[in-house]
Design an enzyme around this catalytic site. Sequence first.
Site, PDB file in Angstrom:
ATOM      1  N   GLU A 112      20.664  -1.047 -11.050  1.00  0.00           N
ATOM      2  CA  GLU A 112      19.284  -0.734 -11.419  1.00  0.00           C
ATOM      3  C   GLU A 112      18.693   0.328 -10.488  1.00  0.00           C
ATOM      4  O   GLU A 112      19.042   0.374  -9.314  1.00  0.00           O
ATOM      5  CB  GLU A 112      18.421  -2.006 -11.398  1.00  0.00           C
ATOM      6  N   LYS A 114      16.308   1.931  -7.898  1.00  0.00           N
ATOM      7  CA  LYS A 114      15.533   1.292  -6.841  1.00  0.00           C
ATOM      8  C   LYS A 114      14.186   1.993  -6.743  1.00  0.00           C
ATOM      9  O   LYS A 114      14.104   3.157  -6.351  1.00  0.00           O
ATOM     10  CB  LYS A 114      16.296   1.402  -5.526  1.00  0.00           C
ATOM     11  N   ASP A 116      10.574   2.847  -5.294  1.00  0.00           N
ATOM     12  CA  ASP A 116       9.943   2.840  -3.984  1.00  0.00           C
ATOM     13  C   ASP A 116       8.514   2.327  -4.125  1.00  0.00           C
ATOM     14  O   ASP A 116       7.566   3.095  -4.235  1.00  0.00           O
ATOM     15  CB  ASP A 116       9.961   4.255  -3.399  1.00  0.00           C
ATOM     16  N   TYR A 228      12.458  -7.823 -11.291  1.00  0.00           N
ATOM     17  CA  TYR A 228      13.869  -7.534 -11.025  1.00  0.00           C
ATOM     18  C   TYR A 228      14.693  -8.771 -10.695  1.00  0.00           C
ATOM     19  O   TYR A 228      15.882  -8.667 -10.398  1.00  0.00           O
ATOM     20  CB  TYR A 228      14.034  -6.463  -9.942  1.00  0.00           C
ATOM     21  N   LYS A 316      21.324   4.550  -1.205  1.00  0.00           N
ATOM     22  CA  LYS A 316      20.162   5.396  -0.919  1.00  0.00           C
ATOM     23  C   LYS A 316      20.429   6.815  -1.380  1.00  0.00           C
ATOM     24  O   LYS A 316      21.441   7.409  -0.976  1.00  0.00           O
ATOM     25  CB  LYS A 316      19.880   5.410   0.590  1.00  0.00           C
ATOM     26  N   CYS A 410     -17.215  27.771   5.548  1.00  0.00           N
ATOM     27  CA  CYS A 410     -16.486  27.771   4.280  1.00  0.00           C
ATOM     28  C   CYS A 410     -15.528  28.966   4.237  1.00  0.00           C
ATOM     29  O   CYS A 410     -15.925  30.094   4.508  1.00  0.00           O
ATOM     30  CB  CYS A 410     -17.460  27.850   3.116  1.00  0.00           C
ATOM     31  N   CYS A 413     -17.177  31.266   1.087  1.00  0.00           N
ATOM     32  CA  CYS A 413     -18.504  31.893   1.135  1.00  0.00           C
ATOM     33  C   CYS A 413     -19.015  32.043   2.570  1.00  0.00           C
ATOM     34  O   CYS A 413     -20.078  32.614   2.799  1.00  0.00           O
ATOM     35  CB  CYS A 413     -19.500  31.095   0.306  1.00  0.00           C
ATOM     36  N   CYS A 428     -18.708  22.198   1.767  1.00  0.00           N
ATOM     37  CA  CYS A 428     -19.527  23.395   1.685  1.00  0.00           C
ATOM     38  C   CYS A 428     -20.651  23.048   0.716  1.00  0.00           C
ATOM     39  O   CYS A 428     -20.399  22.721  -0.438  1.00  0.00           O
ATOM     40  CB  CYS A 428     -18.719  24.562   1.139  1.00  0.00           C
ATOM     41  N   CYS A 433     -21.603  28.915  -3.835  1.00  0.00           N
ATOM     42  CA  CYS A 433     -20.261  29.196  -3.301  1.00  0.00           C
ATOM     43  C   CYS A 433     -19.311  29.591  -4.437  1.00  0.00           C
ATOM     44  O   CYS A 433     -19.112  28.822  -5.372  1.00  0.00           O
ATOM     45  CB  CYS A 433     -19.743  27.952  -2.582  1.00  0.00           C
TER      46      CYS A 433
HETATM   47 ZN   LIG Z   1     -18.435  27.850   0.201  1.00  0.00          ZN
END
Ligand SMILES: [Zn+2]
Length: 670
Positions: A112, A114, A116, A228, A316, A410, A413, A428, A433
């Site tokens: 099967e 595996k 994670d 499982y 693995k 920013c 801007c 920001c 912007c």
């Molecule tokens: Zn900005």
Amino acid sequence: MTNIAELRKQINYHLYRYYALDDPIISDAEFDQLMQTLRDLEAQNPELITPDSPTQRVGAEPLESFDKVTHVVAMTSLANAFNDEDMRNWLGRIERRLPTWYPRDAVEFVVEPKIDGLAVAIVYEQGLLKQGATRGNGLVGENITANVRTIKSVPLRIPATPDGPPPPTRIEIRGEVYMPIKEFNRYNQQQLDLGERVFANPRNAAAGSLRQLDSRETASRPLAMFGYGVGYIEGAELQTHWDALEYLKAVGFPVNPDIIRTKNFDEVLEFIRQWMDKRDELGYDADGAVIKINDLTLQKYLGLVGNAPRWAIAYKFPAREATTKLLEIRCNVGRTGQVTPYAVLEAVNIGGVTVRQATLHNFEDLAKKDIRPGDTVLLKRAGDVIPQVVKPILEARAADSMPYQPPTHCPDCHEALSHFGEEVALFCINAACPAQLVRQLEYFVSRPALNIEGFGVKISEQVAQAGLIHDVADIYTLTKTQLLSLEGFAEKKADKILAMIDESKHQPFDRVLTGLGIRYVGSVVAAFIAHAFADIQALQQATQPELEQINGIGPRIAESIVDWFSRPANRTLVQKLRQAGVTLSSSKVEPTAPQTLANLTFVITGTLPTWGREEAAAFIQDHGGKVTGTVSKKTDYLVAGEAAGSKLEKAQTLNIPIIDEAGLKKLATE
Ligand SMILES: [Zn+2]
């Protein structure tokens, strides 16, 4: 009256069709209708609520901490194999230990993928879900029952299937809880849109979601589970691991459909290779394959070596990691103005994909890992997930390296960045912007919002960069000449886009609300708002306490809405949308209806003789009234139908006038 037990059984069956089989036989709308009927019935008859009711998946009060659970049968970890040779050695060890009464060619293997995720053990007694626990250290785990109950693919009662076997006295089912990659990416995107934290990978997402002390939070996470195995079973007998998997399927547990059984060891190796090759297509993050001896008697005979069973091994997959040089840390500005860091890398190949950029999640994570420009870093890629920087390789760090400093301004801007309250995230807050404007526009034209087909990311960037628009409402003033001045636009394309923009003016109110991009107001919340407010004017004038009265809106959302409308730039935006002729009121509102219920707040409960609740709500809103979900001192009338429950009692206690459907009609025509 509908039989409540029968209704529950029906709903559980449809949940099983949907989550375990991925093969629903009714529409989502029909399902929602069944759930609503059940909720209504249970609201009227709270004494009939049972622990296995599908309404009881919403989570419970938060815990202080998790209780410990001692596993009846230890949840052992598996020995690892990293190549075919390791696998053949494992087989050799088993063959040498085979009892004389067990012919070599009778040995069967189950293979099967595996996943994670996070292993859990779920105990059912007489078919009822009693306990869910994490693996913990294998001997003692944590009691996460309330959280497990919120995972929709986990049956609250077995069998969840109409013709499943009768439940055993007691059974412990084991499985892996995971977040499907699609859901993971969607969840992270949503978090980004909301200006909230994102998860590093699907495993962290699953583990973090499952170990929430507040199970209501877990309920909001898109978790799934594959069974499982069976830890133990009382009152039934299983011969093989394959039987156990078949049994799980029969009682309604989702079981990974890709599991195979074979006596041919070459086939085992072939299967592993196939999965390794297509691990990006699995829909979940698989880090290997698990190979088990099928016969449970033989499993028992082979026993353990150290803490690991001899009869199973985990193959693995090679980690998809690589090291490369981090050239630069740059920042993105999102739709809400949140600034997030990412890494620009020296190009490197990981598992067949060339990677030039990787996510750095957020400034907090970046600081914790102390990742610096110029560092050699370890990168990891999993499934379809954006590659991530795991850590810097400190041994390779230059002597003159300096810690990274988050930006103060920013990147787009150049306005000063700020924090909201206690949040570590940087924002920001400049309404003009340009980077935010592009993201806002992308969002405004997207499918859940105004759904302007053909107006994608590229055009959003083009019109913003060309200075043709300064807020999202400006798309309604775009002219053909302007579009033709942009690269890649011909007559036909310009006409088509303009027609689509024009058509979007007829999109319903809730979509426009979604498109405004108010923090925490996605399409679901927008639908609640559009239902409760006749038009944007009413919404704009609503106070925070008034907003909190509305079903589906809590203090956080209410505050965000009030804050949004308090900004002059946003009020101007609304004004411009109105002038453009965009729908800013609920479609159900007929301007012809006399506004006889204006300034009145109603709550509807019970079953009305001719109207559904939606219809009654629409009628009230048509006449200028407001409908909320909870009875309070601010409620002017309770519209009560048959079998009204707690709301009726509350209204009586608060001395709120109670009327029926006819009374409502009369009130509106007076
Ligand atoms: Zn900005």
